[in-house]
Design a protein around this motif. Structure first.
Motif, PDB file in Angstrom:
ATOM      1  N   GLY A 117      42.598  39.709  53.112  1.00 46.77           N
ATOM      2  CA  GLY A 117      43.870  39.822  52.538  1.00 46.77           C
ATOM      3  C   GLY A 117      44.284  38.792  51.361  1.00 46.77           C
ATOM      4  N   LEU A 118      43.629  37.705  51.294  1.00 41.81           N
ATOM      5  CA  LEU A 118      43.940  36.844  50.233  1.00 41.81           C
ATOM      6  C   LEU A 118      43.064  37.419  49.069  1.00 41.81           C
ATOM      7  CD1 LEU A 118      43.221  33.393  51.823  1.00 41.81           C
ATOM      8  CD2 LEU A 118      45.301  34.168  50.948  1.00 41.81           C
ATOM      9  N   GLU A 119      41.967  38.053  49.035  1.00 41.46           N
ATOM     10  CA  GLU A 119      41.468  38.794  48.081  1.00 41.46           C
ATOM     11  C   GLU A 119      42.202  39.808  47.479  1.00 41.46           C
ATOM     12  OE1 GLU A 119      37.660  39.917  49.445  1.00 41.46           O
ATOM     13  OE2 GLU A 119      36.858  37.867  49.918  1.00 41.46           O
ATOM     14  N   ASP A 120      42.776  40.647  48.715  1.00 36.89           N
ATOM     15  CA  ASP A 120      43.772  41.804  48.189  1.00 36.89           C
ATOM     16  C   ASP A 120      44.913  41.183  47.325  1.00 36.89           C
ATOM     17  OD1 ASP A 120      42.356  43.755  49.235  1.00 36.89           O
ATOM     18  OD2 ASP A 120      43.476  43.730  51.181  1.00 36.89           O
ATOM     19  N   VAL A 121      45.596  40.104  47.632  1.00 42.26           N
ATOM     20  CA  VAL A 121      46.579  39.696  47.142  1.00 42.26           C
ATOM     21  C   VAL A 121      46.348  39.207  45.706  1.00 42.26           C
ATOM     22  CG1 VAL A 121      48.375  37.586  46.961  1.00 42.26           C
ATOM     23  CG2 VAL A 121      47.999  38.954  49.192  1.00 42.26           C
ATOM     24  N   ALA A 122      45.320  38.579  45.558  1.00 45.35           N
ATOM     25  CA  ALA A 122      44.663  37.970  44.319  1.00 45.35           C
ATOM     26  C   ALA A 122      44.439  39.071  43.316  1.00 45.35           C
ATOM     27  CB  ALA A 122      43.332  36.949  44.444  1.00 45.35           C
ATOM     28  N   SER A 123      43.743  40.152  43.926  1.00 49.30           N
ATOM     29  CA  SER A 123      43.293  41.139  42.974  1.00 49.30           C
ATOM     30  C   SER A 123      44.580  42.224  42.727  1.00 49.30           C
ATOM     31  CB  SER A 123      42.462  42.355  43.468  1.00 49.30           C
ATOM     32  OG  SER A 123      42.759  42.786  44.782  1.00 49.30           O
ATOM     33  N   TYR A 124      45.674  42.249  43.523  1.00 50.79           N
ATOM     34  CA  TYR A 124      46.663  43.101  43.202  1.00 50.79           C
ATOM     35  C   TYR A 124      47.654  42.574  42.300  1.00 50.79           C
ATOM     36  CZ  TYR A 124      51.006  45.526  44.220  1.00 50.79           C
ATOM     37  OH  TYR A 124      52.277  46.459  43.955  1.00 50.79           O
ATOM     38  N   ARG A 182      46.650  40.499  39.900  1.00 55.05           N
ATOM     39  CA  ARG A 182      45.692  40.636  38.415  1.00 55.05           C
ATOM     40  C   ARG A 182      45.830  41.783  38.039  1.00 55.05           C
ATOM     41  NH1 ARG A 182      44.208  36.365  36.419  1.00 55.05           N
ATOM     42  NH2 ARG A 182      42.979  34.522  37.802  1.00 55.05           N
ATOM     43  N   THR A 183      45.889  42.978  38.759  1.00 56.14           N
ATOM     44  CA  THR A 183      46.126  44.525  38.332  1.00 56.14           C
ATOM     45  C   THR A 183      47.460  44.746  37.969  1.00 56.14           C
ATOM     46  OG1 THR A 183      46.087  45.325  40.631  1.00 56.14           O
ATOM     47  CG2 THR A 183      43.828  45.198  39.483  1.00 56.14           C
ATOM     48  N   GLN A 184      48.298  44.347  38.661  1.00 56.29           N
ATOM     49  CA  GLN A 184      49.940  44.548  38.665  1.00 56.29           C
ATOM     50  C   GLN A 184      50.472  43.840  37.397  1.00 56.29           C
ATOM     51  OE1 GLN A 184      51.505  47.349  39.970  1.00 56.29           O
ATOM     52  NE2 GLN A 184      49.308  48.073  40.575  1.00 56.29           N
ATOM     53  N   TYR A 185      50.289  42.541  37.479  1.00 55.44           N
ATOM     54  CA  TYR A 185      50.981  41.545  36.531  1.00 55.44           C
ATOM     55  C   TYR A 185      50.101  40.903  35.375  1.00 55.44           C
ATOM     56  CZ  TYR A 185      54.340  42.526  40.073  1.00 55.44           C
ATOM     57  OH  TYR A 185      55.236  43.155  40.986  1.00 55.44           O
ATOM     58  N   ASN A 186      48.969  41.165  35.607  1.00 54.77           N
ATOM     59  CA  ASN A 186      47.916  40.638  34.612  1.00 54.77           C
ATOM     60  C   ASN A 186      47.621  39.042  34.615  1.00 54.77           C
ATOM     61  OD1 ASN A 186      46.954  43.126  33.577  1.00 54.77           O
ATOM     62  ND2 ASN A 186      48.761  43.386  32.264  1.00 54.77           N
ATOM     63  N   LYS A 187      48.115  38.645  35.661  1.00 55.93           N
ATOM     64  CA  LYS A 187      48.029  37.100  35.983  1.00 55.93           C
ATOM     65  C   LYS A 187      47.809  36.767  37.509  1.00 55.93           C
ATOM     66  CE  LYS A 187      52.877  36.884  34.749  1.00 55.93           C
ATOM     67  NZ  LYS A 187      53.942  36.316  33.944  1.00 55.93           N
ATOM     68  N   SER A 188      47.397  35.539  37.669  1.00 53.86           N
ATOM     69  CA  SER A 188      47.130  35.111  38.995  1.00 53.86           C
ATOM     70  C   SER A 188      48.528  34.922  39.893  1.00 53.86           C
ATOM     71  CB  SER A 188      46.377  33.744  38.998  1.00 53.86           C
ATOM     72  OG  SER A 188      47.242  32.621  38.655  1.00 53.86           O
ATOM     73  N   PHE A 189      48.439  35.078  41.018  1.00 54.33           N
ATOM     74  CA  PHE A 189      49.787  35.107  41.860  1.00 54.33           C
ATOM     75  C   PHE A 189      50.486  33.792  41.620  1.00 54.33           C
ATOM     76  CE2 PHE A 189      52.113  34.091  45.714  1.00 54.33           C
ATOM     77  CZ  PHE A 189      52.617  35.203  45.894  1.00 54.33           C
ATOM     78  N   ILE A 212      55.605  41.152  44.944  1.00 52.72           N
ATOM     79  CA  ILE A 212      54.165  41.134  45.727  1.00 52.72           C
ATOM     80  C   ILE A 212      54.025  41.143  47.153  1.00 52.72           C
ATOM     81  CG2 ILE A 212      51.908  40.031  45.840  1.00 52.72           C
ATOM     82  CD1 ILE A 212      52.194  39.548  42.695  1.00 52.72           C
ATOM     83  N   VAL A 213      54.721  39.976  47.468  1.00 50.55           N
ATOM     84  CA  VAL A 213      55.034  39.876  49.035  1.00 50.55           C
ATOM     85  C   VAL A 213      55.580  40.933  49.908  1.00 50.55           C
ATOM     86  CG1 VAL A 213      56.059  38.253  51.055  1.00 50.55           C
ATOM     87  CG2 VAL A 213      54.975  37.197  49.112  1.00 50.55           C
ATOM     88  N   ALA A 214      56.450  41.691  49.411  1.00 53.43           N
ATOM     89  CA  ALA A 214      57.361  42.595  49.818  1.00 53.43           C
ATOM     90  C   ALA A 214      56.389  43.670  49.941  1.00 53.43           C
ATOM     91  CB  ALA A 214      58.596  43.066  49.076  1.00 53.43           C
TER      92      ALA A 214
END
Length: 191
Positions: A89-96, A98-105, A116-118
């Motif tokens: 799940g942490l990997e998914d949040v980090a990659s999501y 990066r792909t959606q906002y072009n930066k880290s969470f 992202i949390v929603a």
């Protein structure tokens, strides 16, 4: 070829494919997790917990040290299934992020973090009925359910959460099962 043999072969290959896919995902969630990866996700866990319990006139989850509590609970008190789901799940949040906002969470704005949390809260809703029970039994709680549970537990048992966010009475008097709250009064940490 007659129809019965064709249908039997289709069912056989379909059942074998489903068994292989189920076995692979079962192994995926029950293998020994690499908990050393958890240390690199501590800033991400702190930011996720802060989105769940933000700092207002009371301290937030980050200032209460909830991220350390979550890491300890995952590392020492959780099953392999929960540990693996949490790490994935942490990997998914980090990659999501990066792909959606072009930066880290961690570097996203408050609105982006809330979005992202929603998204992950909506994604982690359990299935209804028997399928939900089977999924929970085989694969454990989802990432977001575990994160939310440990965030609330860590915050309510922290010194700042229990004393500054909730009403705390060091030595409680008699037991009262139901106490009505006055307007503006905080919930009780001890009663």
């Amino acid at each position: 070829m007659n129809r019965r043999k064709a249908i039997a072969r289709i069912l056989l290959f379909g059942g074998a494919g489903a068994a292989i896919a189920g076995g692979a995902s079962y192994y995926h969630f029950n293998k020994k997790p690499d908990l050393l990866d958890l240390d690199q996700y501590v800033p991400l866990i702190a930011e996720l917990a802060e989105v769940i319990i933000p700092e207002t006139d009371t301290p937030g989850a980050k200032s209460a040290g909830v991220h350390d509590f979550i890491v300890t609970m995952i590392r020492d008190c959780s099953s392999r299934k929960v540990q693996n789901r949490f790490l994935y799940g942490l990997e998914d949040v980090a990659s999501y992020a990066r792909t959606q906002y072009n930066k880290s969470f961690v570097h996203c704005s408050k609105e982006d973090k809330a979005a992202i949390v929603a998204h992950f809260e909506k994604k982690s809703r359990p299935w209804e009925g028997l399928m939900g029970k089977i999924s929970s039994r085989l694969f454990g709680d989802s990432f977001f359910m575990t994160l939310k549970k440990y965030t609330v537990m860590g915050y309510c048992t922290s010194m700042q959460g229990a004393t500054r966010a909730m009403a705390y009475e060091y030595i409680p008097g008699r037991y009262q099962g139901c106490i009505p709250l006055q307007p503006g009064q905080r919930c009780w940490a001890t009663e």
